[in-house]
Design a protein around this motif. Structure first.
Motif, PDB file in Angstrom:
ATOM      1  N   PRO A  31      -1.090   6.496 -31.934  1.00 23.75           N
ATOM      2  CA  PRO A  31      -1.353   5.487 -32.968  1.00 23.75           C
ATOM      3  C   PRO A  31      -0.207   4.496 -33.103  1.00 23.75           C
ATOM      4  O   PRO A  31      -0.426   3.290 -33.278  1.00 23.75           O
ATOM      5  CB  PRO A  31      -1.496   6.323 -34.246  1.00 23.75           C
ATOM      6  N   LEU A  32       1.018   4.996 -32.963  1.00 26.83           N
ATOM      7  CA  LEU A  32       2.181   4.121 -33.088  1.00 26.83           C
ATOM      8  C   LEU A  32       2.226   3.120 -31.935  1.00 26.83           C
ATOM      9  O   LEU A  32       2.497   1.924 -32.130  1.00 26.83           O
ATOM     10  CB  LEU A  32       3.451   4.983 -33.101  1.00 26.83           C
ATOM     11  N   VAL A  33       1.928   3.606 -30.722  1.00 25.67           N
ATOM     12  CA  VAL A  33       1.900   2.716 -29.556  1.00 25.67           C
ATOM     13  C   VAL A  33       0.873   1.604 -29.786  1.00 25.67           C
ATOM     14  O   VAL A  33       1.150   0.419 -29.571  1.00 25.67           O
ATOM     15  CB  VAL A  33       1.555   3.510 -28.267  1.00 25.67           C
ATOM     16  N   HIS A  34      -0.335   1.988 -30.250  1.00 28.59           N
ATOM     17  CA  HIS A  34      -1.375   0.967 -30.497  1.00 28.59           C
ATOM     18  C   HIS A  34      -0.943  -0.013 -31.564  1.00 28.59           C
ATOM     19  O   HIS A  34      -1.169  -1.217 -31.444  1.00 28.59           O
ATOM     20  CB  HIS A  34      -2.688   1.654 -30.914  1.00 28.59           C
ATOM     21  N   LEU A  35      -0.305   0.494 -32.602  1.00 29.60           N
ATOM     22  CA  LEU A  35       0.127  -0.387 -33.686  1.00 29.60           C
ATOM     23  C   LEU A  35       1.152  -1.396 -33.177  1.00 29.60           C
ATOM     24  O   LEU A  35       1.083  -2.591 -33.500  1.00 29.60           O
ATOM     25  CB  LEU A  35       0.721   0.436 -34.839  1.00 29.60           C
ATOM     26  N   LEU A  36       2.088  -0.921 -32.356  1.00 28.67           N
ATOM     27  CA  LEU A  36       3.122  -1.830 -31.835  1.00 28.67           C
ATOM     28  C   LEU A  36       2.495  -2.876 -30.911  1.00 28.67           C
ATOM     29  O   LEU A  36       2.784  -4.074 -31.024  1.00 28.67           O
ATOM     30  CB  LEU A  36       4.200  -1.029 -31.097  1.00 28.67           C
ATOM     31  N   VAL A  37       1.608  -2.437 -30.010  1.00 29.69           N
ATOM     32  CA  VAL A  37       1.006  -3.369 -29.042  1.00 29.69           C
ATOM     33  C   VAL A  37       0.163  -4.420 -29.767  1.00 29.69           C
ATOM     34  O   VAL A  37       0.356  -5.632 -29.604  1.00 29.69           O
ATOM     35  CB  VAL A  37       0.144  -2.596 -28.016  1.00 29.69           C
ATOM     36  N   TRP A  38      -0.783  -3.965 -30.606  1.00 26.04           N
ATOM     37  CA  TRP A  38      -1.688  -4.894 -31.280  1.00 26.04           C
ATOM     38  C   TRP A  38      -0.955  -5.680 -32.362  1.00 26.04           C
ATOM     39  O   TRP A  38      -1.274  -6.846 -32.627  1.00 26.04           O
ATOM     40  CB  TRP A  38      -2.878  -4.154 -31.879  1.00 26.04           C
ATOM     41  N   GLY A  39       0.052  -5.055 -32.966  1.00 29.48           N
ATOM     42  CA  GLY A  39       0.821  -5.735 -34.005  1.00 29.48           C
ATOM     43  C   GLY A  39       1.594  -6.909 -33.439  1.00 29.48           C
ATOM     44  O   GLY A  39       1.528  -8.030 -33.968  1.00 29.48           O
ATOM     45  N   TYR A  40       2.289  -6.695 -32.322  1.00 36.10           N
ATOM     46  CA  TYR A  40       3.068  -7.793 -31.749  1.00 36.10           C
ATOM     47  C   TYR A  40       2.173  -8.811 -31.058  1.00 36.10           C
ATOM     48  O   TYR A  40       2.531  -9.993 -30.972  1.00 36.10           O
ATOM     49  CB  TYR A  40       4.180  -7.251 -30.834  1.00 36.10           C
ATOM     50  N   LEU A  41       1.008  -8.400 -30.594  1.00 37.88           N
ATOM     51  CA  LEU A  41       0.031  -9.377 -30.086  1.00 37.88           C
ATOM     52  C   LEU A  41      -0.396 -10.285 -31.242  1.00 37.88           C
ATOM     53  O   LEU A  41      -0.507 -11.514 -31.084  1.00 37.88           O
ATOM     54  CB  LEU A  41      -1.191  -8.658 -29.503  1.00 37.88           C
ATOM     55  N   THR A  42      -0.599  -9.684 -32.413  1.00 35.89           N
ATOM     56  CA  THR A  42      -0.972 -10.461 -33.593  1.00 35.89           C
ATOM     57  C   THR A  42       0.128 -11.474 -33.947  1.00 35.89           C
ATOM     58  O   THR A  42      -0.156 -12.659 -34.190  1.00 35.89           O
ATOM     59  CB  THR A  42      -1.195  -9.512 -34.792  1.00 35.89           C
TER      60      THR A  42
END
Lengths: 265, 251
Positions: A31-42
């Motif tokens: 979940p943390l990996v997804h949050l970092l990837v999608w968060g910084y894409l945002t």
């Protein structure tokens, strides 16, 4: 449904996590990996599109958090079963005075706990890292989470039933099942962005109405009630169908001796 | 004659075309230890799994405590327990945690005291805070037996409880089994490939071969019926499918 039995089965799961903290890594790492990837894409998209983007693109972070609710609920049910297979404890549980309802009830509680832990942590981190407050979804958050939990449980029962039917070789379904539906679930893009054939599949999934609803709430603060009713109705159908499938596969497993074959693996 | 705790009538289990259990009928009286013997593939474990509700019979009826297993499974399972060489308790949990979970599943009253009692009975009280997965084979088998004794079962199914144990531990297990029968009056079904186990522990023996009952009686009656010197000789002869004409299969 017997609460003492459910409590005992959940206690076993909690013991497992306190005894092997490395499992918490599994619970938090992806979940943390997804949050970092999608968060910084945002963050990147916000900087480069500015007002050109149709609406608040922070929905990507919201999508990560809500998708995880569904995924963890599904995992709670499927992994619960596999833990007993891996530890050769399956026959001890199925030969104990545990009804199918008790067993499923405890998997639901475990799914709820798993979803609760990860989504709370993701919610806090998204606020700290990206100033995205999941509570912007206001009271809609409650029906969103309930619907995603229920659909996760239904998917968990379906994946467990298939594992029971096809044996340990099908274990990978415990992780793969949610991702089979993800392209149609409108998690990161709207339903109308899909080709018409895929849209038909999408409209048959309760979670697609929830993710569409999340975007509507983040965009203009309202949610078409029709979507919420449709999602809830579909969830009732999926949960009932998954329950019937699970019970029927368990009956087949007892007829064909499949449960005892798991013990012999 | 004391009351019947378990009654099996015309039990059949087919897996496709293969009949694993063929017209098996027997009963166990209260307080009796019945040995179920036979070579690998004789159908013993399938019979036990049917008694636990893990496998549904193709035909026939299983009655436990006077109730039909098919319709009263949960009530019956609450009053019985089992120990099998084919199962383990979760290796990541402590010994005490595993017994705590199963004690709660079987709704054992005064659980903490009962856990200490069964651990002491099997002489593994010192392992209560040990990780279950770190136990030796003998300790692990005794832990399984502790789980099986937690709820003071009226009917106890023991599937090869001394398999892979050294003679010293096997002796301790046999003594524990006999003590449970004496103190709690438990009725038991006992499978083993160790004929010494059977002669020492069982009141009566059923010999199975290829899913059928060949003969039943006391160990001495079985030996006499097959005109052999010992139960082990009978076992070997039956396992090798030798001269079975002296045996009269019971259908």
């Amino acid at each position: 449904m017997n609460l003492h039995i459910i409590q005992a089965l959940v206690l076993r799961y909690l013991y497992l996590y306190t005894r092997t903290p490395v499992r918490l890594v599994e619970l938090l790492f992806w979940p943390l990996v997804h949050l970092l990837v999608w968060g910084y894409l945002t963050v990147f998209l916000q900087r480069h599109t500015g007002d050109a983007f149709p609406y608040e693109i922070t929905f990507l972070i919201g999508a990560v958090i809500l998708w995880d609710v569904l995924f963890r609920a599904q995992q709670g049910v499927a992994i619960f079963f596999l833990e007993d297979v891996w530890s050769r404890n399956l026959l001890n549980i199925f030969a104990a005075p545990v009804t199918t309802a008790d067993y499923l009830g405890s998997t639901y509680v475990v799914g709820l706990l798993r979803a609760g832990v990860t989504s709370t942590i993701l919610g806090v981190l998204s606020l700290v890292l990206y100033s995205f407050n999941v509570l912007e979804l206001q009271w809609y958050l409650i029906p969103f989470i309930i619907n995603l939990l229920v659909f996760g449980w239904a998917l968990g029962m379906i994946s467990t039933a298939l594992i029971v039917r096809w044996g340990p070789a099908a274990e990978t379904l415990a992780w793969a099942t949610p991702f089979f539906i993800q392209p149609f679930a409108a998690v990161f893009y709207p339903v109308d962005g899909l080709p018409p054939v895929m849209q038909a599949f999408s409209k048959a999934l309760p979670c697609s109405y929830i993710f569409e609803g999340m975007r509507d709430v983040l965009k203009d603060g309202t949610l078409p009630m029709r979507d919420l009713v449709l999602a809830s109705g579909l969830n009732v159908v999926y949960l009932a169908a998954a329950g019937v499938l699970f019970v029927s596969v368990l009956k087949t497993a007892r007829d064909k001796g499949l449960l005892t074959k798991f013990a012999a693996q | 004659m004391s009351e019947s705790v378990l009654r099996v009538a015309d039990l059949v289990k087919r897996f496709g075309d293969f009949a694993a259990v063929r017209n098996v009928s027997f009963e166990i009286r209260k307080g009796e230890i019945l040995g179920l013997l036979g070579a690998n593939g004789a159908g013993k474990t399938t019979v036990i799994n049917m008694m636990l509700g893990l496998i549904t019979p193709s035909e026939g009826r299983i009655e436990v405590f006077g109730q039909d297993l098919a319709s009263h499974r949960i009530e019956i399972l609450r009053r019985m327990n089992f120990c099998s060489t084919y199962t383990q308790l979760p290796g990541n949990l402590l010994v005490g945690q595993n017994l705590n979970v199963f004690g709660k599943l079987y709704r054992v009253p005064d659980l903490d005291r009962r856990i200490d009692e069964v651990l002491d009975l099997l002489e593994i009280g010192h392992l209560k805070k040990r990780v279950s997965g770190h136990l030796s084979a003998g300790e692990s088998t005794r832990l399984n037996l502790c789980k099986a004794l937690l709820n003071r079962p009226e009917l106890l199914l023991l599937d090869e409880p001394t398999a892979s144990l050294d003679p010293d531990i096997a002796d301790k297990v046999r003594k524990a089994v006999k003590r449970v029968r004496e103190e709690d009056g438990a009725t038991m079904l006992y499978t083993s490939h160790n004929m010494r186990d059977v002669e020492e522990v069982c009141d009566r023996v059923i010999f199975m071969h290829k899913g059928k009952i060949l003969h039943q009686g006391t160990p001495a009656e079985i030996v006499s019926h097959f005109q052999e010197k010992s139960l082990e000789d009978v076992f070997i002869r039956v396992a090798r499918g030798g001269e079975l004409e002296t045996a009269k299969p019971i259908d």
